[in-house]
Design a protein around this motif. Structure first.
Motif, mmCIF file in Angstrom:
data_model
loop_
_atom_site.group_PDB
_atom_site.id
_atom_site.type_symbol
_atom_site.label_atom_id
_atom_site.label_comp_id
_atom_site.label_asym_id
_atom_site.label_seq_id
_atom_site.Cartn_x
_atom_site.Cartn_y
_atom_site.Cartn_z
ATOM 1 N N MET A 138 19.016 2.897 -27.622
ATOM 2 C CA MET A 138 19.884 1.773 -27.395
ATOM 3 C C MET A 138 20.610 1.983 -26.078
ATOM 4 S SD MET A 138 23.015 0.204 -29.652
ATOM 5 C CE MET A 138 24.000 1.653 -29.759
ATOM 6 N N LYS A 139 20.678 0.941 -25.287
ATOM 7 C CA LYS A 139 21.413 0.970 -24.040
ATOM 8 C C LYS A 139 22.691 0.169 -24.210
ATOM 9 C CE LYS A 139 17.357 1.467 -21.275
ATOM 10 N NZ LYS A 139 16.371 0.878 -20.458
ATOM 11 N N ILE A 140 23.754 0.661 -23.619
ATOM 12 C CA ILE A 140 25.039 -0.031 -23.683
ATOM 13 C C ILE A 140 25.442 -0.425 -22.272
ATOM 14 C CG2 ILE A 140 27.487 0.196 -24.237
ATOM 15 C CD1 ILE A 140 26.674 2.154 -26.439
ATOM 16 N N TRP A 141 25.781 -1.693 -22.105
ATOM 17 C CA TRP A 141 26.295 -2.206 -20.837
ATOM 18 C C TRP A 141 27.791 -2.421 -21.028
ATOM 19 C CZ3 TRP A 141 23.207 -4.110 -16.617
ATOM 20 C CH2 TRP A 141 21.847 -3.957 -16.812
ATOM 21 N N LEU A 142 28.571 -1.993 -20.072
ATOM 22 C CA LEU A 142 30.007 -2.217 -20.103
ATOM 23 C C LEU A 142 30.367 -3.118 -18.934
ATOM 24 C CD1 LEU A 142 32.776 -1.559 -21.295
ATOM 25 C CD2 LEU A 142 32.853 0.416 -19.763
ATOM 26 N N ILE A 143 30.894 -4.281 -19.242
ATOM 27 C CA ILE A 143 31.265 -5.254 -18.218
ATOM 28 C C ILE A 143 32.781 -5.364 -18.229
ATOM 29 C CG2 ILE A 143 31.057 -7.643 -17.452
ATOM 30 C CD1 ILE A 143 28.367 -7.682 -19.054
ATOM 31 N N THR A 144 33.399 -5.093 -17.100
ATOM 32 C CA THR A 144 34.855 -5.145 -17.026
ATOM 33 C C THR A 144 35.283 -6.088 -15.912
ATOM 34 O OG1 THR A 144 35.022 -3.305 -15.464
ATOM 35 C CG2 THR A 144 35.013 -2.753 -17.799
ATOM 36 N N GLY A 145 36.520 -6.494 -15.963
ATOM 37 C CA GLY A 145 37.072 -7.355 -14.929
ATOM 38 C C GLY A 145 38.584 -7.252 -14.920
ATOM 39 N N ALA A 146 39.164 -7.565 -13.774
ATOM 40 C CA ALA A 146 40.597 -7.388 -13.601
ATOM 41 C C ALA A 146 41.443 -8.408 -14.348
ATOM 42 C CB ALA A 146 40.929 -7.435 -12.110
ATOM 43 N N GLN A 147 40.875 -9.548 -14.652
ATOM 44 C CA GLN A 147 41.674 -10.593 -15.301
ATOM 45 C C GLN A 147 40.774 -11.566 -16.036
ATOM 46 O OE1 GLN A 147 43.579 -12.121 -11.853
ATOM 47 N NE2 GLN A 147 41.905 -13.452 -11.300
ATOM 48 N N ALA A 148 41.383 -12.476 -16.752
ATOM 49 C CA ALA A 148 40.635 -13.513 -17.451
ATOM 50 C C ALA A 148 40.068 -14.500 -16.437
ATOM 51 C CB ALA A 148 41.550 -14.246 -18.431
ATOM 52 N N GLY A 149 38.901 -15.055 -16.775
ATOM 53 C CA GLY A 149 38.325 -16.102 -15.945
ATOM 54 C C GLY A 149 37.454 -15.631 -14.804
ATOM 55 N N VAL A 150 37.110 -14.331 -14.766
ATOM 56 C CA VAL A 150 36.267 -13.835 -13.679
ATOM 57 C C VAL A 150 34.785 -13.868 -14.006
ATOM 58 C CG1 VAL A 150 38.078 -12.431 -12.638
ATOM 59 C CG2 VAL A 150 36.570 -11.411 -14.335
ATOM 60 N N GLY A 151 34.426 -14.222 -15.254
ATOM 61 C CA GLY A 151 33.025 -14.402 -15.609
ATOM 62 C C GLY A 151 32.395 -13.308 -16.443
ATOM 63 N N LYS A 152 33.192 -12.464 -17.062
ATOM 64 C CA LYS A 152 32.643 -11.370 -17.868
ATOM 65 C C LYS A 152 31.809 -11.895 -19.037
ATOM 66 C CE LYS A 152 36.760 -9.828 -18.660
ATOM 67 N NZ LYS A 152 37.661 -10.641 -17.853
ATOM 68 N N THR A 153 32.351 -12.832 -19.791
ATOM 69 C CA THR A 153 31.637 -13.380 -20.943
ATOM 70 C C THR A 153 30.423 -14.176 -20.499
ATOM 71 O OG1 THR A 153 33.696 -13.427 -22.203
ATOM 72 C CG2 THR A 153 31.873 -14.773 -23.035
ATOM 73 N N THR A 154 30.536 -14.907 -19.419
ATOM 74 C CA THR A 154 29.399 -15.664 -18.891
ATOM 75 C C THR A 154 28.269 -14.720 -18.507
ATOM 76 O OG1 THR A 154 30.879 -17.388 -18.080
ATOM 77 C CG2 THR A 154 28.680 -17.285 -17.099
ATOM 78 N N LEU A 155 28.598 -13.622 -17.841
ATOM 79 C CA LEU A 155 27.590 -12.634 -17.469
ATOM 80 C C LEU A 155 26.953 -12.026 -18.709
ATOM 81 C CD1 LEU A 155 26.092 -10.854 -15.437
ATOM 82 C CD2 LEU A 155 28.089 -9.344 -15.434
ATOM 83 N N MET A 156 27.766 -11.684 -19.690
ATOM 84 C CA MET A 156 27.247 -11.087 -20.919
ATOM 85 C C MET A 156 26.299 -12.042 -21.643
ATOM 86 S SD MET A 156 29.382 -9.491 -24.126
ATOM 87 C CE MET A 156 30.303 -10.990 -24.366
ATOM 88 N N ARG A 157 26.682 -13.304 -21.735
ATOM 89 C CA ARG A 157 25.808 -14.284 -22.397
ATOM 90 C C ARG A 157 24.503 -14.456 -21.625
ATOM 91 N NH1 ARG A 157 30.485 -18.550 -24.135
ATOM 92 N NH2 ARG A 157 30.978 -17.555 -26.098
ATOM 93 N N GLY A 158 24.570 -14.442 -20.301
ATOM 94 C CA GLY A 158 23.357 -14.548 -19.497
ATOM 95 C C GLY A 158 22.426 -13.368 -19.708
ATOM 96 N N LEU A 159 22.996 -12.167 -19.791
ATOM 97 C CA LEU A 159 22.177 -10.977 -20.025
ATOM 98 C C LEU A 159 21.504 -11.024 -21.393
ATOM 99 C CD1 LEU A 159 24.463 -8.189 -18.525
ATOM 100 C CD2 LEU A 159 22.241 -8.959 -17.646
ATOM 101 N N THR A 160 22.213 -11.512 -22.407
ATOM 102 C CA THR A 160 21.602 -11.566 -23.737
ATOM 103 C C THR A 160 20.484 -12.600 -23.797
ATOM 104 O OG1 THR A 160 23.278 -13.102 -24.577
ATOM 105 C CG2 THR A 160 23.666 -10.762 -24.925
ATOM 106 N N GLU A 161 20.517 -13.584 -22.912
ATOM 107 C CA GLU A 161 19.436 -14.566 -22.881
ATOM 108 C C GLU A 161 18.164 -14.004 -22.262
ATOM 109 O OE1 GLU A 161 20.616 -18.215 -21.035
ATOM 110 O OE2 GLU A 161 22.304 -18.488 -22.401
ATOM 111 N N ILE A 162 18.297 -13.109 -21.287
ATOM 112 C CA ILE A 162 17.104 -12.602 -20.598
ATOM 113 C C ILE A 162 16.649 -11.231 -21.097
ATOM 114 C CG2 ILE A 162 17.533 -13.950 -18.522
ATOM 115 C CD1 ILE A 162 18.558 -11.393 -17.181
#
Length: 66
Positions: free
Chosen positions: A1-25
């Motif tokens: 299993m591989k784990i990706w950690l996506i972080t960001g300095a604040q809300a609204g920078v696109g962390k969840t959008t990036l995560m959803r995109g990765l799960t699609e591909i």
């Protein structure tokens, strides 16, 4: 299993959008969100406010996608 950690300095920078995109591909992926606020009604179901709960969920997912 591989784990990706996506972080960001604040809300609204696109962390969840990036995560959803990765799960699609990337096949057989599970996303987990760790935050400190209330879960949005349109948000992810795998949302945790406690690190221990998020890690327990990740450990339970091991082997399910192999």
């Amino acid at each position: 299993m591989k784990i990706w950690l996506i972080t960001g300095a604040q809300a609204g920078v696109g962390k969840t959008t990036l995560m959803r995109g990765l799960t699609e591909i990337l096949p057989d992926t599970t996303c987990v969100k760790l935050g400190h606020g209330l879960r949005k009604t349109t948000g992810l179901k795998n949302y945790f406010t406690q690190t221990e709960d998020a890690m327990r969920f990740v450990e339970e997912q091991e082997g399910k996608h192999e």
